[in-house]
Design a protein around this motif. Structure first.
Motif, PDB file in Angstrom:
ATOM      1  N   TYR A 137      -5.169   1.455  -8.358  1.00  0.00           N
ATOM      2  CA  TYR A 137      -3.808   1.370  -8.875  1.00  0.00           C
ATOM      3  C   TYR A 137      -3.404  -0.092  -9.002  1.00  0.00           C
ATOM      4  O   TYR A 137      -3.544  -0.865  -8.064  1.00  0.00           O
ATOM      5  N   VAL A 140      -0.259  -2.635  -9.732  1.00  0.00           N
ATOM      6  CA  VAL A 140       1.197  -2.761  -9.747  1.00  0.00           C
ATOM      7  C   VAL A 140       1.536  -4.185 -10.163  1.00  0.00           C
ATOM      8  O   VAL A 140       1.297  -5.133  -9.400  1.00  0.00           O
ATOM      9  N   PRO A 164       7.052   0.412  -9.261  1.00  0.00           N
ATOM     10  CA  PRO A 164       5.952   0.728  -8.347  1.00  0.00           C
ATOM     11  C   PRO A 164       5.751   2.224  -8.125  1.00  0.00           C
ATOM     12  O   PRO A 164       4.611   2.683  -7.986  1.00  0.00           O
ATOM     13  N   LEU A 175       2.122   3.887  -8.867  1.00  0.00           N
ATOM     14  CA  LEU A 175       1.378   4.388  -7.715  1.00  0.00           C
ATOM     15  C   LEU A 175       1.285   5.911  -7.684  1.00  0.00           C
ATOM     16  O   LEU A 175       0.921   6.484  -6.645  1.00  0.00           O
ATOM     17  N   GLN A 176       1.581   6.573  -8.787  1.00  0.00           N
ATOM     18  CA  GLN A 176       1.465   8.028  -8.830  1.00  0.00           C
ATOM     19  C   GLN A 176       0.066   8.464  -8.411  1.00  0.00           C
ATOM     20  O   GLN A 176      -0.940   7.988  -8.951  1.00  0.00           O
ATOM     21  N   CYS A 235      -1.193   7.961  -5.393  1.00  0.00           N
ATOM     22  CA  CYS A 235      -1.659   7.150  -4.268  1.00  0.00           C
ATOM     23  C   CYS A 235      -0.898   7.535  -3.007  1.00  0.00           C
ATOM     24  O   CYS A 235       0.272   7.915  -3.064  1.00  0.00           O
ATOM     25  N   SER A 265       3.269   5.302  -1.710  1.00  0.00           N
ATOM     26  CA  SER A 265       4.140   5.815  -2.773  1.00  0.00           C
ATOM     27  C   SER A 265       5.077   4.768  -3.339  1.00  0.00           C
ATOM     28  O   SER A 265       5.637   4.966  -4.423  1.00  0.00           O
ATOM     29  N   ASN A 266       5.247   3.640  -2.632  1.00  0.00           N
ATOM     30  CA  ASN A 266       6.151   2.606  -3.130  1.00  0.00           C
ATOM     31  C   ASN A 266       5.851   1.284  -2.421  1.00  0.00           C
ATOM     32  O   ASN A 266       5.415   1.263  -1.265  1.00  0.00           O
ATOM     33  N   VAL A 313      -4.332  -1.799  -5.576  1.00  0.00           N
ATOM     34  CA  VAL A 313      -4.518  -0.859  -4.475  1.00  0.00           C
ATOM     35  C   VAL A 313      -5.731   0.015  -4.774  1.00  0.00           C
ATOM     36  O   VAL A 313      -5.799   0.658  -5.829  1.00  0.00           O
ATOM     37  N   GLN A 368      -7.903   3.277  -3.331  1.00  0.00           N
ATOM     38  CA  GLN A 368      -7.815   4.409  -2.407  1.00  0.00           C
ATOM     39  C   GLN A 368      -9.177   5.082  -2.295  1.00  0.00           C
ATOM     40  O   GLN A 368      -9.915   5.205  -3.280  1.00  0.00           O
ATOM     41  N   MET A 411      -5.086  -2.618   0.118  1.00  0.00           N
ATOM     42  CA  MET A 411      -4.016  -3.202  -0.691  1.00  0.00           C
ATOM     43  C   MET A 411      -4.235  -4.704  -0.786  1.00  0.00           C
ATOM     44  O   MET A 411      -4.296  -5.395   0.230  1.00  0.00           O
TER      45      MET A 411
END
Length: 385
Positions: free
Chosen positions: A297, A299, A305, A309-310, A312, A315-316, A325, A327, A339
């Motif tokens: 992700y 950002v 954000p 970050l949908q 992940c 979430s924010n 990010v 995962q 991160m």
């Protein structure tokens, strides 16, 4: 935040002839080019800088030096991806330190059938050894021999049945000349095809000046390495360890570099930088090796954000920041998040929100010792973590 942070969220939920990676690879291009009498001291330096594997091709190009390379590497706990040193596959040695053999660098698609045959011979005569073939980057253009880069990588996987995917990509990293997005896109391509094939991927990154590539700072090195890790790389390789001879490397500047004369090679500034960074990788390595990438992700400062970050578990994050990010998921169901700060010049101080009912389930893996412990809120007066 100038290096990656791994956060662990606890949500509990081959044939013997094929090589399988069981240790994180930290390696390089250009092994020491020294007489046999200097191997011990020079390989001790490699181990002391927290490298895990020696990639051959320059310093052990005959059978006696190859055997010495394997012996000295074993002494210092290093693996070896060796140059075949002109030996036919049926005469290639095996040894405890051996990971495999380096077969080709930056081949075009027309070479893939021959490389598949060579790979088959390695598997036949040296069971359990890997075949290392390093691909062109996504700016390799005509060298691919295919219409697109995705075609190039896809055809390589289909034709060669590789043990690992690898490429070299050296991004421009200065104001007005910043190609880091292309570096990330290249990693994403390797990530995609490695996951499909069920194999790891590695990459070379730049650690010295040459042509229009700047002499990277330590933040430049960290950015390249931790970006690779966020995309799921199971190995990173410095370009270069030993300073190559001739153009375009006349300025020196590799990890081991000439000083005073072309015969006096010493530890340059990048040696100590690599030692520091590699120690962090080694502490993260057990977590990374046990985890499979499930998402990446980006950002940007202009992104919302929450939208970026949908999907992940984070979430924010604080709006206006610049982040990457990655995962992952372990076999036991644990979710792992790395991160990274995308900005090479300024630190970031984000507030992070996790999509989890109980924040006490979030653990942070220490870059200092690799131990996972309850995450500590560095700004407890602010909401979030």
């Amino acid at each position: 935040m100038t290096f990656g942070i791994v956060l662990l969220l606890l949500l509990h939920a081959v044939s013997g002839a094929r090589w399988q990676q069981d240790k994180f690879l930290i390696s390089f291009w250009v092994d020491p080019i020294v007489p046999a009498s200097d191997f011990d001291a020079r390989y001790a330096e490699i181990a002391q800088a927290n490298f895990t594997v020696v990639l051959g091709g320059f310093g052990a190009l005959n059978e006696s030096l190859l055997q010495l390379q394997l012996q000295v590497s074993q002494k210092y706990g290093l693996g070896v991806i060796a140059d075949p040193a002109g030996l036919p596959p049926s005469q290639l040695p095996s040894a405890p330190a051996l990971w495999g053999y380096r077969l080709a660098d930056e081949p075009g698609a027309s070479q893939f059938p021959q490389l598949r045959n060579m790979t088959n011979q390695i598997r036949q005569y040296v069971p359990g050894a890997m075949s290392f073939i390093n691909l062109l980057p996504n700016y390799g253009g005509p060298g691919w021999g295919t219409p697109t880069y995705e075609d190039y990588v896809s055809q390589f996987v289909e034709t060669c049945d590789p043990d690992v995917l690898s490429m070299d990509h050296y991004p421009l990293m200065q104001e007005g000349q910043d190609t880091r997005d292309a570096y990330a896109a290249n990693l994403d391509t390797l990530r995609t095809y490695a996951l499909k094939a069920g194999i790891p991927f590695w990459n070379f990154f730049n650690s010295m000046p040459f042509n229009d590539r700047i002499d990277p700072t330590e933040p430049n090195l960290r950015w390249q390495i931790f970006t690779s890790l966020a995309y799921g790389a199971k190995g990173v390789m410095y370009f270069c360890y030993w300073t190559p001879v001739g153009s375009p490397f006349m300025a020196g500047g590799a990890i081991i570099t000439p000083q005073g004369s072309e015969s006096n090679y010493v530890k340059g500034p990048h040696y100590w930088q690599a030692q520091r960074i590699n120690s962090i990788i080694l502490n993260f390595a057990p977590t990374l090796m046990a985890s499979t990438s499930t998402g990446v992700y980006r950002v940007t400062p202009s992104d919302n954000p929450v939208t970026a970050l949908q999907g992940c578990i984070i979430s924010n994050v604080t709006a206006g920041g610049d982040y990457l990010v990655g995962q992952f998921q372990r076999t036991d169901g644990t979710i792992v998040v790395m991160m990274n700060n995308w900005d090479m010049y300024d630190t970031q101080w984000p507030t992070v929100t996790f999509n989890v009912a109980n924040i006490s389930n979030v653990l942070e893996v220490s870059p200092l010792d690799g131990i996972a412990a309850a995450v500590v809120d560095a700004s407890s007066s602010l909401s979030g973590l």
